[in-house]
Design a protein around this motif. Structure first.
Motif, PDB file in Angstrom:
ATOM      1  N   ARG A  31       0.857  -1.293  -0.019  1.00 58.88           N
ATOM      2  CA  ARG A  31       0.223  -0.170  -0.143  1.00 58.88           C
ATOM      3  C   ARG A  31       0.974   1.252   0.141  1.00 58.88           C
ATOM      4  O   ARG A  31       0.614   2.708  -0.546  1.00 58.88           O
ATOM      5  N   ARG A  32       2.155   1.453   0.298  1.00 56.01           N
ATOM      6  CA  ARG A  32       2.543   2.957   1.269  1.00 56.01           C
ATOM      7  C   ARG A  32       3.524   2.703  -0.462  1.00 56.01           C
ATOM      8  O   ARG A  32       3.778   3.961  -1.054  1.00 56.01           O
ATOM      9  N   LEU A  33       4.102   2.086  -1.042  1.00 47.93           N
ATOM     10  CA  LEU A  33       4.272   1.712  -2.876  1.00 47.93           C
ATOM     11  C   LEU A  33       3.575   1.964  -3.495  1.00 47.93           C
ATOM     12  O   LEU A  33       4.166   2.580  -4.951  1.00 47.93           O
ATOM     13  N   ALA A  34       1.991   1.846  -3.497  1.00 43.80           N
ATOM     14  CA  ALA A  34       1.347   2.232  -4.426  1.00 43.80           C
ATOM     15  C   ALA A  34       1.451   3.593  -4.411  1.00 43.80           C
ATOM     16  O   ALA A  34       0.513   4.326  -5.858  1.00 43.80           O
ATOM     17  N   VAL A  35       1.919   4.252  -3.390  1.00 48.67           N
ATOM     18  CA  VAL A  35       1.431   6.176  -3.355  1.00 48.67           C
ATOM     19  C   VAL A  35       2.540   6.197  -4.601  1.00 48.67           C
ATOM     20  O   VAL A  35       2.321   7.337  -4.642  1.00 48.67           O
ATOM     21  N   LEU A  36       3.676   5.863  -4.186  1.00 47.33           N
ATOM     22  CA  LEU A  36       4.685   5.897  -5.689  1.00 47.33           C
ATOM     23  C   LEU A  36       4.280   5.325  -7.341  1.00 47.33           C
ATOM     24  O   LEU A  36       5.179   5.624  -8.171  1.00 47.33           O
ATOM     25  N   GLY A  37       3.438   4.784  -7.153  1.00 41.81           N
ATOM     26  CA  GLY A  37       3.142   4.034  -8.674  1.00 41.81           C
ATOM     27  C   GLY A  37       4.584   2.760  -8.659  1.00 41.81           C
ATOM     28  O   GLY A  37       4.352   2.805  -9.883  1.00 41.81           O
ATOM     29  N   LEU A  38       4.868   2.325  -7.511  1.00 36.79           N
ATOM     30  CA  LEU A  38       4.962   1.021  -7.504  1.00 36.79           C
ATOM     31  C   LEU A  38       3.824  -0.330  -7.225  1.00 36.79           C
ATOM     32  O   LEU A  38       3.124   0.161  -6.728  1.00 36.79           O
ATOM     33  N   ALA A  39       4.644  -1.674  -7.926  1.00 37.45           N
ATOM     34  CA  ALA A  39       3.270  -2.553  -7.445  1.00 37.45           C
ATOM     35  C   ALA A  39       4.631  -4.028  -7.089  1.00 37.45           C
ATOM     36  O   ALA A  39       5.943  -3.631  -7.773  1.00 37.45           O
ATOM     37  N   VAL A  40       4.203  -4.167  -6.570  1.00 38.51           N
ATOM     38  CA  VAL A  40       5.248  -5.624  -5.922  1.00 38.51           C
ATOM     39  C   VAL A  40       4.396  -6.147  -6.826  1.00 38.51           C
ATOM     40  O   VAL A  40       3.482  -6.934  -7.169  1.00 38.51           O
ATOM     41  N   ALA A  41       5.792  -6.706  -7.657  1.00 38.31           N
ATOM     42  CA  ALA A  41       5.958  -7.714  -8.866  1.00 38.31           C
ATOM     43  C   ALA A  41       5.989  -9.121  -8.353  1.00 38.31           C
ATOM     44  O   ALA A  41       4.957 -10.144  -8.923  1.00 38.31           O
ATOM     45  N   ARG A  42       6.710  -9.654  -7.057  1.00 45.18           N
ATOM     46  CA  ARG A  42       6.675 -10.867  -6.103  1.00 45.18           C
ATOM     47  C   ARG A  42       7.043 -11.139  -5.658  1.00 45.18           C
ATOM     48  O   ARG A  42       7.893 -10.471  -4.728  1.00 45.18           O
ATOM     49  N   VAL A 240     -10.259   4.164  -7.062  1.00 44.15           N
ATOM     50  CA  VAL A 240     -10.134   4.920  -8.204  1.00 44.15           C
ATOM     51  C   VAL A 240      -8.900   5.624  -8.453  1.00 44.15           C
ATOM     52  O   VAL A 240      -8.072   6.430  -7.302  1.00 44.15           O
ATOM     53  N   THR A 241      -7.578   5.475  -9.395  1.00 42.17           N
ATOM     54  CA  THR A 241      -6.665   5.918  -9.379  1.00 42.17           C
ATOM     55  C   THR A 241      -5.796   6.579 -10.455  1.00 42.17           C
ATOM     56  O   THR A 241      -6.020   6.558 -11.700  1.00 42.17           O
ATOM     57  N   ALA A 242      -5.125   8.073  -9.630  1.00 35.75           N
ATOM     58  CA  ALA A 242      -4.726   8.811 -10.808  1.00 35.75           C
ATOM     59  C   ALA A 242      -3.251   8.780 -11.070  1.00 35.75           C
ATOM     60  O   ALA A 242      -3.010   8.622  -9.392  1.00 35.75           O
ATOM     61  N   PHE A 243      -2.750   9.271 -11.791  1.00 39.05           N
ATOM     62  CA  PHE A 243      -1.559   9.355 -11.766  1.00 39.05           C
ATOM     63  C   PHE A 243      -1.241  10.183 -12.849  1.00 39.05           C
ATOM     64  O   PHE A 243      -1.356  11.268 -14.002  1.00 39.05           O
TER      65      PHE A 243
END
Length: 272
Positions: A31-42, A240-243
């Motif tokens: 959740r914290r990484l999502a705010v930076l636009g990063l997703a956990v791949a594995r 709803v996600t805005a980049f």
């Protein structure tokens, strides 16, 4: 804009493998990484087996630019993260003066002796960067792991959830400094009651063309939505996600607002 780094998680501890502890830390990190636009791949969970941990860390570094290791920083004999990362990086363990000073303050503030078990937490890979721990005895640390494809940044964080939550701030600061092109992300979660997952999916899919046309009106932003089950039979969650390219709240709100309005119209009354 530089490509966003690939992120993997390595969770450690026999207590996770036995089920004595239920993992919530990977969700906190994601959740914290999502705010930076990063997703956990594995993500991978392993017990306190040093050979397996070194092998897994080395393999992960070949497919990621960022690894977050969680757990194994404490004073007991089964806290192996510092030794494992040092071996994988080809670095010696050394007593870090900043980590030692932190331990001295932590023990003094609690009237505890700085014994050998506590002092173990200051033995870290030589030359590592300290990640301060505002709540616990064990500092975190970061090192660069060299691999054939380049370099992988490894962040080592504590397994105690409260300590992890505060340490993620310096982790994210280091990430944004190393990858300055990361987008700003604003995630708005809407909940609907009494609408099945398949029904909500179809309603939004039928309205998708309108949402896509709305996207084209703001070429500097990207907006998307996701449908997620909350695990209860009557509730569904729509994200709803805005980049945007910078942290401008008015830009994010303006980007997400048209899509949010269409989701309201498509699915009926939503509770923010």
């Amino acid at each position: 804009m530089p490509q966003a780094p690939r992120v993997q998680l390595l969770l450690t501890g026999n207590e996770l493998m036995s089920g004595d502890t239920v993992d919530s830390n990977s969700a906190t990190i994601a959740r914290r990484l999502a705010v930076l636009g990063l997703a956990v791949a594995r993500k991978t969970t392993l017990g306190d087996d040093p050979k397996a941990l070194v092998a897994e860390l080395t393999a992960m570094a070949g497919g990621a630019e960022v690894i977050i290791v969680n757990g194994g920083l404490g004073p007991t004999v089964d806290d192996l993260t510092a030794a494992v990362v040092a071996e994988a990086a080809g670095l010696p363990l050394a007593e870090h003066p900043e980590a030692l000073a932190h331990l001295e303050r932590w023990c003094a503030g609690r009237g505890l002796p700085l014994d050998g078990a506590n002092r173990k937490q200051a033995l870290l890979p030589a030359g590592c960067t300290i990640l301060p721990n505002a709540r616990g005895s064990a500092v975190g640390f970061a090192v660069d792991l060299r691999v054939n494809t380049g370099s992988c940044r490894v962040y080592c964080t504590p397994g105690v959830p409260g300590e992890l939550a505060t340490m993620l701030e310096p982790v994210c600061e280091d990430l944004t400094a190393r990858w300055p092109g990361l987008p700003a992300v604003d995630i708005l979660r809407l909940q609907t009651f009494g609408l099945g997952e398949s029904t909500a999916q179809q309603l939004i899919a039928d309205d998708g063309a309108v949402i896509e046309r709305r996207r084209l009106l703001r070429p500097l932003n990207s907006v998307n939505w996701t449908l997620e089950a909350l695990g209860e039979s009557h509730w569904e969650e729509i994200g709803v996600t805005a980049f945007t390219s910078t942290w401008r709240a008015e830009e994010e709100e303006a980007a997400a607002s048209p899509v949010t309005e269409r989701v309201h119209l498509a699915t009926g009354l939503l509770l923010p």
